[in-house]
Every structure is written in structure tokens, then in C-alpha cells.
Design a protein around this motif. Structure first.
Motif, short mmCIF file in Angstrom:
data_model
loop_
_atom_site.label_atom_id
_atom_site.label_comp_id
_atom_site.label_asym_id
_atom_site.label_seq_id
_atom_site.Cartn_x
_atom_site.Cartn_y
_atom_site.Cartn_z
N GLU B 17 -14.25 29.23 43.38
CA GLU B 17 -13.26 30.33 43.35
C GLU B 17 -12.58 30.43 44.71
OE1 GLU B 17 -15.05 34.11 42.74
OE2 GLU B 17 -13.16 35.21 42.81
N SER B 18 -11.36 29.99 44.82
CA SER B 18 -10.63 29.98 46.09
C SER B 18 -10.27 31.39 46.52
CB SER B 18 -9.36 29.13 45.97
OG SER B 18 -9.70 27.80 45.61
N SER B 19 -10.17 31.59 47.83
CA SER B 19 -9.82 32.90 48.36
C SER B 19 -9.28 32.75 49.78
CB SER B 19 -11.04 33.82 48.34
OG SER B 19 -10.66 35.16 48.65
N SER B 20 -8.83 33.87 50.34
CA SER B 20 -8.28 33.87 51.70
C SER B 20 -8.86 35.01 52.50
CB SER B 20 -6.75 34.01 51.67
OG SER B 20 -6.16 32.89 51.07
N LEU B 21 -9.07 34.74 53.79
CA LEU B 21 -9.52 35.74 54.74
C LEU B 21 -8.37 36.05 55.68
CD1 LEU B 21 -12.11 34.30 53.69
CD2 LEU B 21 -13.05 34.52 55.97
N GLU B 58 -6.22 21.98 58.89
CA GLU B 58 -7.14 21.84 57.76
C GLU B 58 -8.39 21.09 58.16
OE1 GLU B 58 -3.81 20.62 54.61
OE2 GLU B 58 -5.77 20.85 53.68
N LYS B 59 -9.49 21.49 57.52
CA LYS B 59 -10.76 20.79 57.70
C LYS B 59 -11.56 20.96 56.42
CE LYS B 59 -14.84 20.73 60.70
NZ LYS B 59 -15.48 21.35 61.90
N GLU B 60 -11.72 19.90 55.71
CA GLU B 60 -12.44 19.91 54.44
C GLU B 60 -11.82 20.98 53.51
OE1 GLU B 60 -16.69 18.21 56.17
OE2 GLU B 60 -16.61 20.23 55.32
N ARG B 61 -12.59 21.98 53.14
CA ARG B 61 -12.09 22.99 52.20
C ARG B 61 -11.42 24.17 52.89
NH1 ARG B 61 -16.75 20.97 50.78
NH2 ARG B 61 -17.97 22.58 51.85
N LEU B 62 -11.29 24.12 54.18
CA LEU B 62 -10.74 25.21 54.96
C LEU B 62 -9.33 24.86 55.47
CD1 LEU B 62 -13.83 26.13 57.16
CD2 LEU B 62 -13.12 27.18 55.02
N LYS B 63 -8.46 25.86 55.41
CA LYS B 63 -7.10 25.70 55.95
C LYS B 63 -6.72 26.98 56.66
CE LYS B 63 -2.35 25.10 54.34
NZ LYS B 63 -1.54 24.73 53.15
N PHE B 72 -4.47 33.45 58.49
CA PHE B 72 -5.25 33.39 57.27
C PHE B 72 -6.15 32.16 57.29
CE2 PHE B 72 -3.25 36.74 54.87
CZ PHE B 72 -1.99 36.84 55.42
N LEU B 73 -7.35 32.35 56.76
CA LEU B 73 -8.24 31.21 56.54
C LEU B 73 -8.43 31.09 55.04
CD1 LEU B 73 -10.05 29.06 57.92
CD2 LEU B 73 -11.95 30.65 57.66
N HIS B 74 -7.89 30.02 54.50
CA HIS B 74 -7.97 29.79 53.06
C HIS B 74 -9.17 28.90 52.79
CE1 HIS B 74 -3.82 31.32 52.91
NE2 HIS B 74 -3.57 30.53 53.94
N ILE B 75 -9.98 29.32 51.82
CA ILE B 75 -11.13 28.52 51.41
C ILE B 75 -10.84 28.04 49.98
CG2 ILE B 75 -13.62 28.38 51.20
CD1 ILE B 75 -13.87 30.90 52.87
N THR B 76 -10.68 26.75 49.84
CA THR B 76 -10.32 26.17 48.55
C THR B 76 -11.57 25.60 47.87
OG1 THR B 76 -8.13 25.59 49.37
CG2 THR B 76 -8.88 24.45 47.38
N ALA B 77 -11.78 26.01 46.63
CA ALA B 77 -12.92 25.53 45.83
C ALA B 77 -14.21 25.56 46.64
CB ALA B 77 -12.64 24.13 45.27
N PRO B 78 -14.61 26.75 47.12
CA PRO B 78 -15.78 26.82 48.01
C PRO B 78 -17.07 26.37 47.34
CG PRO B 78 -15.15 29.01 47.28
CD PRO B 78 -14.08 28.09 46.82
N LYS B 79 -17.99 25.91 48.20
CA LYS B 79 -19.33 25.54 47.77
C LYS B 79 -20.32 26.48 48.45
CE LYS B 79 -18.18 20.64 47.20
NZ LYS B 79 -18.54 19.24 47.55
N PRO B 80 -21.53 26.56 47.93
CA PRO B 80 -22.52 27.46 48.55
C PRO B 80 -22.71 27.22 50.04
CG PRO B 80 -23.31 26.76 46.40
CD PRO B 80 -22.03 25.98 46.65
N GLU B 81 -22.55 25.99 50.49
CA GLU B 81 -22.73 25.71 51.92
C GLU B 81 -21.60 26.28 52.79
OE1 GLU B 81 -22.79 23.42 49.43
OE2 GLU B 81 -21.87 21.51 50.08
N ASP B 82 -20.58 26.81 52.17
CA ASP B 82 -19.52 27.49 52.91
C ASP B 82 -19.88 28.95 53.22
OD1 ASP B 82 -17.11 25.72 50.89
OD2 ASP B 82 -17.79 25.25 52.94
N SER B 83 -21.01 29.39 52.70
CA SER B 83 -21.47 30.75 52.97
C SER B 83 -21.77 30.89 54.46
CB SER B 83 -22.72 31.07 52.15
OG SER B 83 -22.46 31.00 50.77
N ALA B 84 -21.15 31.87 55.09
CA ALA B 84 -21.30 32.10 56.52
C ALA B 84 -20.45 33.32 56.87
CB ALA B 84 -20.81 30.89 57.33
#
Lengths: 112, 109
Positions: B17-21, B58-63, B72-84
């Protein structure tokens, strides 16, 4: 992170005691910073060392806090007469704006 | 006075589930905007530096993107290891970073 070692990783001290926190950076970095991360607050700047220049102490919260950097390498942050509000994670960092800052894992200080 | 505000404070996402910070700052004359990732018990880990409005990295799933008043920090198709916890900080002069309060991201499988 790699390049910055902090000790101890955890420190519990009684209110009123003095503590020393150590930061040992990889060699070759002239800039060194101390930050504090308190529960519910963001990281806040404490002090900055750059080579042989006088340190920027503008972030130190009180005169109970002091820091030194010997030989352009190891740095020690000293807190005298600790208070409960000093409980926080103290982080050391090297680097700068061009290539990013590298932080150590920090020292978690608990004042009881 | 320089203020950096991050929103939301916490974000729970399902894996994929993609989202933005959001990170907003108040001062002009910004010299750099940093994004960091922090895992529990560890120091912040550098992700990106942005220097001017319109810049993207951009870096992996982060833009990360930057406008004149926010990043903005966009997280595209996050995985559990993106939890932080994701932290942003601005850099003016004097080599001090001013950090926001962070956004805690939890990605559930």
C-alpha cells in the motif's frame, strides 16, 4: 552507524551524579556533532566541533553540559549533577551537508 | 525561528500500500533537506539530501521530492522491512540540522 562508535550504549545514573559519554569516530573527519533525542521530542543539536576552531556550543541546554574533543578524534560529552530531564539518547555524528551525516548508535542515559 | 514539522506522526500500511510522508519547514534560505531512517535502538541512517525545489531522488522503494516549503517521502509498494521512523531535517547555516518529530511507519504483511 559504521564510522562512529559510542560508549557506553546504556548508562543508568543517580540524580546529581556526573556522567561522561564517549564518541570515537573513524579517523579523517574534522567535523563532529552531538545531538540529543528525548522521548516525545525530535533530535536537538547540542554542540559542533570543526577541526581546531572553537566549538559551536549554542545548543548546550545548561552550563552543566560540556564537551571536548582531544586530538581531533575522540570526543567526550560530560553532564554534571545530572537531572531527570537529562534522560535521553545522546547521539554523535560525523560528516556534513555534502555527503550526509553519519550517526552513531547513541548512548541511552537514564537518570533515576 | 526554524521549524520542521512532519506528518502524520504515525502511519500503518498494508504491504504493497503506497503512501507519502510530509515534511514542511518555515524558513527561507534553505541549504539542504535531509531524510533519515531510524530503527529502534539505532542512530539515524542517511537516505537523501535535496538541495533545490523540483529536485527528486530515489532509492529502492523510496522517492524524495522537494518544493519551496515542503518535502515528501513517497513509499511505493512498501514491505515490512520498510517499517521504521523516518526523520527529515533542514540545514541552514552553521552546520546544524533542525529535525522534525518523525513519522513512525509500520508496514504489516
Amino acid at each position: 552507524g559504521a564510522g562512529v562508535s559510542q560508549s557506553p550504549s546504556n548508562k543508568v545514573t543517580e540524580k546529581g551524579k556526573d556522567v561522561e559519554l564517549r564518541c570515537d569516530p573513524i579517523s579523517g573527519h574534522t567535523a563532529l556533532y552531538w545531538y540529543r533525542q528525548s522521548l516525545g521530542q525530535g533530535l536537538e543539536f547540542l554542540i559542533y566541533f570543526q577541526g581546531n576552531s572553537a566549538p559551536d556550543k549554542s545548543g548546550l541546554p545548561s552550563d552543566r553540559f560540556s564537551a571536548e574533543r582531544t586530538g581531533g578524534s575522540v570526543s567526550t560529552l560530560t553532564i554534571q549533577r545530572t537531572q531527570q530531564e537529562d534522560s535521553a539518547v545522546y547521539l554523535c555524528a560525523i560528516g556534513g551537508p555534502t555527503y550526509g551525516y553519519t550517526f552513531g548508535s547513541g548512548t541511552r542515559l537514564t537518570v533515576v | 525561528e526554524d521549524q520542521v514539522t512532519q506528518s502524520p506522526e504515525a502511519l500503518r500500511l498494508q504491504e504493497g500500500e503506497s503512501s507519502s510522508l510530509n515534511c514542511s519547514y518555515t524558513v527561507s534560505g534553505l541549504r539542504g533537506l535531509f531524510w533519515y531512517r531510524q530503527d529502534p535502538g539505532k542512530g539515524p541512517e542517511f537516505l537523501f539530501t535535496l538541495y533545490s525545489a523540483g529536485e527528486e531522488k530515489e532509492k529502492e522503494r523510496l522517492k524524495a521530492t522537494l518544493t519551496k516549503k515542503e518535502s515528501f517521502l513517497h513509499i511505493t509498494a512498501p514491505k515490512p522491512e520498510d517499517s521504521a521512523t523516518y526523520l527529515c531535517a533542514d540545514f541552514l547555516a552553521g552546520n546544524k540540522l533542525t529535525f522534525g518529530g518523525g513519522t513512525r511507519v509500520l508496514v504489516k504483511p
